[in-house]
Write a protein that holds these residues in place. Structure first.
Motif, short mmCIF file in Angstrom:
data_model
loop_
_atom_site.label_atom_id
_atom_site.label_comp_id
_atom_site.label_asym_id
_atom_site.label_seq_id
_atom_site.Cartn_x
_atom_site.Cartn_y
_atom_site.Cartn_z
N GLN A 133 46.41 38.88 52.69
CA GLN A 133 47.76 38.48 53.09
C GLN A 133 48.63 38.11 51.89
OE1 GLN A 133 49.17 38.52 56.09
NE2 GLN A 133 47.37 39.04 57.33
N LEU A 134 48.03 37.47 50.88
CA LEU A 134 48.80 36.96 49.76
C LEU A 134 48.77 37.84 48.52
CD1 LEU A 134 47.79 33.19 50.01
CD2 LEU A 134 49.88 34.28 50.87
N GLU A 135 47.71 38.65 48.38
CA GLU A 135 47.57 39.41 47.13
C GLU A 135 47.40 40.91 47.31
OE1 GLU A 135 44.39 37.83 44.80
OE2 GLU A 135 45.51 36.05 44.17
N ASN A 136 46.76 41.34 48.37
CA ASN A 136 46.31 42.73 48.43
C ASN A 136 46.90 43.54 49.58
OD1 ASN A 136 44.71 42.32 46.17
ND2 ASN A 136 42.86 41.88 47.36
N GLN A 137 48.12 43.22 49.98
CA GLN A 137 48.72 44.01 51.06
C GLN A 137 49.02 45.44 50.64
OE1 GLN A 137 51.81 42.38 53.50
NE2 GLN A 137 51.04 40.27 53.36
N TRP A 138 48.98 45.69 49.36
CA TRP A 138 49.20 47.04 48.85
C TRP A 138 48.01 47.96 49.13
CZ3 TRP A 138 45.46 48.54 45.45
CH2 TRP A 138 44.71 47.53 44.85
N MET A 139 46.87 47.39 49.48
CA MET A 139 45.64 48.18 49.61
C MET A 139 45.67 49.14 50.79
SD MET A 139 42.25 45.93 48.82
CE MET A 139 41.73 45.60 47.14
N GLU A 140 45.16 50.32 50.54
CA GLU A 140 44.87 51.28 51.60
C GLU A 140 43.36 51.27 51.85
OE1 GLU A 140 47.11 52.76 53.29
OE2 GLU A 140 48.87 52.28 52.05
N LEU A 141 42.91 52.01 52.84
CA LEU A 141 41.49 52.02 53.19
C LEU A 141 40.63 52.47 52.00
CD1 LEU A 141 39.28 51.63 55.29
CD2 LEU A 141 39.68 53.98 56.07
N ALA A 142 41.11 53.45 51.24
CA ALA A 142 40.35 53.94 50.09
C ALA A 142 40.17 52.85 49.04
CB ALA A 142 41.05 55.15 49.48
N ASP A 143 41.19 52.03 48.84
CA ASP A 143 41.09 50.93 47.88
C ASP A 143 40.10 49.87 48.38
OD1 ASP A 143 43.29 51.94 46.22
OD2 ASP A 143 44.56 51.38 47.92
N PHE A 144 40.14 49.63 49.68
CA PHE A 144 39.24 48.64 50.26
C PHE A 144 37.79 49.07 50.10
CE2 PHE A 144 36.74 47.46 54.07
CZ PHE A 144 36.65 46.10 53.85
N LYS A 145 37.53 50.36 50.27
CA LYS A 145 36.17 50.86 50.14
C LYS A 145 35.58 50.56 48.77
CE LYS A 145 36.36 54.66 53.52
NZ LYS A 145 36.26 56.13 53.71
N GLN A 146 36.40 50.62 47.73
CA GLN A 146 35.90 50.37 46.38
C GLN A 146 35.41 48.94 46.22
OE1 GLN A 146 38.76 51.53 43.39
NE2 GLN A 146 39.08 53.56 44.28
N ILE A 147 36.16 47.98 46.69
CA ILE A 147 35.70 46.60 46.56
C ILE A 147 34.58 46.28 47.55
CG2 ILE A 147 37.94 45.84 45.65
CD1 ILE A 147 38.50 44.54 48.37
N TYR A 148 34.59 46.95 48.70
CA TYR A 148 33.53 46.73 49.68
C TYR A 148 32.17 47.12 49.11
CZ TYR A 148 31.02 46.80 54.16
OH TYR A 148 30.13 46.55 55.17
N TRP A 149 32.10 48.27 48.41
CA TRP A 149 30.83 48.75 47.88
C TRP A 149 30.27 47.80 46.84
CZ3 TRP A 149 28.06 51.52 50.70
CH2 TRP A 149 28.55 52.63 51.41
N TRP A 150 31.14 47.15 46.06
CA TRP A 150 30.65 46.18 45.08
C TRP A 150 29.96 45.01 45.78
CZ3 TRP A 150 29.45 46.57 40.30
CH2 TRP A 150 30.16 47.41 39.43
N GLU A 151 30.60 44.45 46.77
CA GLU A 151 30.02 43.31 47.47
C GLU A 151 28.79 43.72 48.26
OE1 GLU A 151 29.38 39.44 49.08
OE2 GLU A 151 30.24 40.26 47.24
N TRP A 152 28.83 44.89 48.91
CA TRP A 152 27.67 45.36 49.66
C TRP A 152 26.49 45.58 48.72
CZ3 TRP A 152 24.60 49.78 49.66
CH2 TRP A 152 23.76 49.93 50.76
N GLY A 153 26.76 46.17 47.56
CA GLY A 153 25.69 46.41 46.59
C GLY A 153 25.09 45.10 46.09
N HIS A 154 25.94 44.10 45.89
CA HIS A 154 25.47 42.79 45.45
C HIS A 154 24.53 42.17 46.49
CE1 HIS A 154 25.43 39.03 43.34
NE2 HIS A 154 26.11 38.38 44.27
N ARG A 155 24.93 42.22 47.74
CA ARG A 155 24.09 41.66 48.80
C ARG A 155 22.82 42.48 48.99
NH1 ARG A 155 27.99 39.39 53.67
NH2 ARG A 155 29.65 38.50 52.35
#
Length: 381
Positions: free
Chosen positions: A98-120
């Motif tokens: 809401q405050l920082e990443n409203q510019w993100m599209e689904l493709a952008d979200f996937k990039q950060i999702y994979w980092w966190e998923w890989g960490h877990r």
């Protein structure tokens, strides 16, 4: 009468002296020491990888991309576009988007999702490697005497670490509270426990690298003063690691990028603007970075004292261990300064974090050799 042997029985037969059985201490301890040591070394490498991946997850602002804690079902990533959209919609509800990443599209979200998923996922894999190794050695009855409880400890701490990891993430998964990152003090607890786990595993690796009888003999030659100094240095370094986590948690390393001054002065401006005052010690970038710097200087001074005492050790291996630990600390201080001057780019920040692991283990090694020195024989040396 002829002389009779003191070993002669009354009936005239002679009893043989019992044969000497070498290595009875080690035989009594039993177990597959080298196999267990190799398994622990694999765990050590995985924990180091976990620290690096965790650092990259933080530096890429990926840690809040997964807004739920699902220890079992969370092992599977989204398998369809509908699943991806569902995860993205959950992320859109939190303050970071809401405050920082409203510019993100689904493709952008996937990039950060994979980092966190890989960490877990790496955390789950480490837990699996521990469980397979521990229960495998337990069932095969290959665990040395007195080591069962010790080998349970890394697994138990790993379970606690998983819970703390979610406790940390939960502090940033908020709605309407203005939180766009995890709480820095929770990040410090999370990283601190990772180093504790690393230290426990390293200590066990050191112990299993020598025979039990060797350790028992070496313990008699313990250099108490050096052991105390190295213990103090280890705790001091741990404090600095926690402070580094506080710096990283609020990106304080990118606030003041000059050295040795901060914004042209010794003490940073606006170091106490937050209310209540205690918040400044955790959330004020200037004050947090200042404390990290000052503690680093004090740590270096303490390290010089420990190093000079370590050079006076009677044992070659101990002297070398203190030399290497001090050299690594000097390199770490230099890396810290360079990281600040270059505004903490990703590659330098990760190298700085990885070097903290190296310094931590080398200090631990010096401490171990202070407690269990390796005696060098004069003959052939």
């Amino acid at each position: 009468m002829s002389k009779r042997s003191i070993f002669e029985e009354v009936d005239g037969s002679k009893a043989e002296a019992p044969a000497v059985q070498p290595g009875m201490i080690d035989r009594g301890r039993g177990g597959a020491r080298q196999a267990i040591r190799a398994w622990l070394m694999v765990l050590f490498a995985l924990v180091v990888a976990m620290i690096v991946v965790g650092g990259l997850t933080r530096l890429t602002d990926s840690g809040l991309s997964i807004t739920e804690w699902r220890p079992v079902t969370g092992a599977m990533p989204p398998m369809s576009e509908a699943d991806w959209q569902s995860e993205f919609d959950k992320y859109k509800q939190i303050d970071q988007w809401q405050l920082e990443n409203q510019w993100m599209e689904l493709a952008d979200f996937k990039q950060i999702y994979w980092w966190e998923w890989g960490h877990r996922q790496l955390g789950r894999f480490i837990g699996l490697v521990w469980a397979l190794g521990f229960f495998g050695f337990l069932v095969a009855r290959k665990i040395p005497t007195g080591w069962t409880g010790r080998l349970i400890l890394p697994g138990a701490l790993g379970g606690v670490q998983g819970a703390i990891g979610w406790w940390m993430v939960a502090s940033g998964v908020t709605q309407g509270e203005g939180m766009t990152a995890v709480a820095s003090y929770r990040l410090a607890v999370h990283l601190g426990l990772a180093f504790v786990i690393l230290g426990v595993i390293a200590w066990y690796v050191f112990m299993l690298g020598r025979q039990e009888r060797d350790l028992m003999q070496a313990r008699r030659g313990k250099e108490a003063k050096l052991y105390g100094l190295s213990t103090g240095l280890l705790h001091f370094a741990f404090l600095q690691i926690l402070l580094g986590a506080l710096v990283a948690g609020i990106d304080a390393g990118r606030t003041f990028t000059d050295w040795p001054l901060m914004g042209g002065q010794f003490f940073p401006a606006d170091a106490m603007y937050l209310e209540p005052v205690w918040r400044n010690f955790f959330e004020n970038p200037g004050l947090v970075q200042f404390i990290h710097r000052v503690v680093g200087y004090l740590l270096l001074v303490f390290a010089v004292v420990a190093w000079l005492r370590g050079r006076g050790s009677a044992h070659v291996a101990t002297r070398f261990a203190f030399n290497v630990a001090f050299a690594a600390l000097l390199l770490q201080v230099t890396l810290g300064i360079v990281t600040v001057l270059y505004i903490a780019p990703l590659h330098l920040a990760i190298v700085h974090q990885l070097m903290a692991v190296v310094v931590w283990v080398l200090i631990l090694r010096a401490r171990f050799l202070s407690a269990y020195p390796i005696v060098t024989k004069i003959k052939g040396s």
